[in-house]
Design an enzyme around this catalytic site. Sequence first.
Site, mmCIF file in Angstrom:
data_model
loop_
_atom_site.group_PDB
_atom_site.id
_atom_site.type_symbol
_atom_site.label_atom_id
_atom_site.label_comp_id
_atom_site.label_asym_id
_atom_site.label_seq_id
_atom_site.Cartn_x
_atom_site.Cartn_y
_atom_site.Cartn_z
ATOM 1 N N LYS A 68 0.773 -1.181 0.037
ATOM 2 C CA LYS A 68 0.028 0.072 0.076
ATOM 3 C C LYS A 68 0.910 1.303 0.008
ATOM 4 O O LYS A 68 2.162 1.267 0.286
ATOM 5 C CB LYS A 68 -0.923 0.027 1.379
ATOM 6 C CG LYS A 68 -1.903 -0.927 1.121
ATOM 7 C CD LYS A 68 -2.890 -1.226 -0.054
ATOM 8 C CE LYS A 68 -4.156 -2.102 -0.060
ATOM 9 N NZ LYS A 68 -3.651 -3.316 -0.161
HETATM 10 C C1 LIG Z 1 -10.092 -2.430 -1.487
HETATM 11 C C2 LIG Z 1 -9.474 -3.106 -0.283
HETATM 12 N N1 LIG Z 1 -10.138 -3.359 0.902
HETATM 13 C C3 LIG Z 1 -9.853 -3.869 2.017
HETATM 14 C C4 LIG Z 1 -8.419 -4.589 1.645
HETATM 15 C C5 LIG Z 1 -7.756 -5.260 2.809
HETATM 16 O O1 LIG Z 1 -6.794 -4.711 3.510
HETATM 17 P P1 LIG Z 1 -5.871 -5.634 4.653
HETATM 18 O O2 LIG Z 1 -5.148 -6.418 3.987
HETATM 19 O O3 LIG Z 1 -5.059 -4.498 5.152
HETATM 20 O O4 LIG Z 1 -6.685 -6.124 5.429
HETATM 21 C C6 LIG Z 1 -7.744 -4.353 0.513
HETATM 22 C C7 LIG Z 1 -6.401 -5.277 0.448
HETATM 23 O O5 LIG Z 1 -5.729 -5.096 -0.289
HETATM 24 C C8 LIG Z 1 -8.347 -3.727 -0.493
HETATM 25 O O6 LIG Z 1 -7.570 -3.701 -1.793
#
Ligand SMILES: Cc1ncc(COP(=O)(O)O)c(C=O)c1O
Length: 406
Positions: A211
Amino acid sequence: MTKAGTATATKRLDSYLPFSTPCFGLEEKEEVVGALESGWITTGPRTKRFEEEFAAMVGCKHAIAVNSCTAALHLALVALNIGRGDVVLTTPFTFCATANVVVHCGAVPVFVDIRPDTYNLSGERLREFVERACEWNGSHLTVRATGGRVRAITAVHYGGQPCDMDEINEIARDYGLTVIEDGAHAVGASYKGGNVGTLGEVSCFSFYANKNLTTAEGGMLTTNDDNVAARVRLMSLHGISRDAWNRYAQDGSWWYDVEAPGYKYNLTDIAAAIGLHQLRKLPGFIARRRAIADKYNAGLAGLPLILPTILPDRLHAWHLYPVQVTSARVTRNQVIEQLKLRNIGSSVHFIPLHLTSYYQRAFGYRPGDFPVAEKTYERILSLPLFPGMTDHDVDRVIEALHDILR
Ligand SMILES: Cc1ncc(COP(=O)(O)O)c(C=O)c1O
């Protein structure tokens, strides 16, 4: 060029260019060592500082650090008391976490198709769905076919470009719904001068490895609502009344109560140590991402590709640089394979959720349900984009695509 110089250039050309890789400096390393040497490695002073600085950057009242965006999205629903019999409207063109957490709460994710240009939830489709498929009795909105009560809209800012928040918030106001921002891609983005993190009632961010701001794994929930913030904080650590810092630190106290059966979603101070410095570097990271996107825009013009559309009034965080392959001769999958042969990584965001086996089995979704998401999925790929990419790296991708598509 000297022999050694030629060897270096050849090596650079041949080395693998990943789709994404994190960007750290001495500052993150020293802060992590500082946390390790402090004797306090779990949630504590660095996490508190990270929360305060994040809230100041976003311009919101509360920021609560958690160990993923998934945790933040789950806690948002928990704090809003979304559960059995409830429905959350969202996009099928997202990572599964957005919808999985709705299922974890016993509620039902209902998908609405996306805009063909930004790949974000379409405000127009959303209103059309509410007017065609739902019943409004003046206080509750229910889905006519199932009787499920619509409670919230989760707006995913795809790739880092904010959704049409005016339209989405207006629908929410008209029908008493809560807007949750899934800002996993969009830390540092804004819409009409308002930062992502303040555009709905609750907002969630991801600090996953690829990210724009990373802590390896991590996330943040922001809100201006005191009650939501208090509930999220409580539920992020077992539902107990005092966190570890307030129990084990020098002036802490051992006693605690369990007020609710909460979750184990807290962020560590080791992760926050990384986050503190990533946060300070974020404007520079986004500026570099934007410069790379500009270079792609110029270098890829004229190829059989649909390049990203940027709508006015919004600041894009450029988490992704997605292109759609429109060549009659080469498919998206072939482009990915050809890039791989040239040692260039890429990725696909996303496989629409209604095409996955669980969402088909559990909710009866079928291919054809969301034609815009499907058509986009068949042609889309994300090119390498990360602040550490050199101009030479960007040129390599551009040249490779000219080679493959011409
Ligand atoms: C649009 C979106 N929402 C939520 C998430 C979940 O993030 P995390 O891996 O920090 O839980 C991601 C992960 O890539 C994502 O792309």
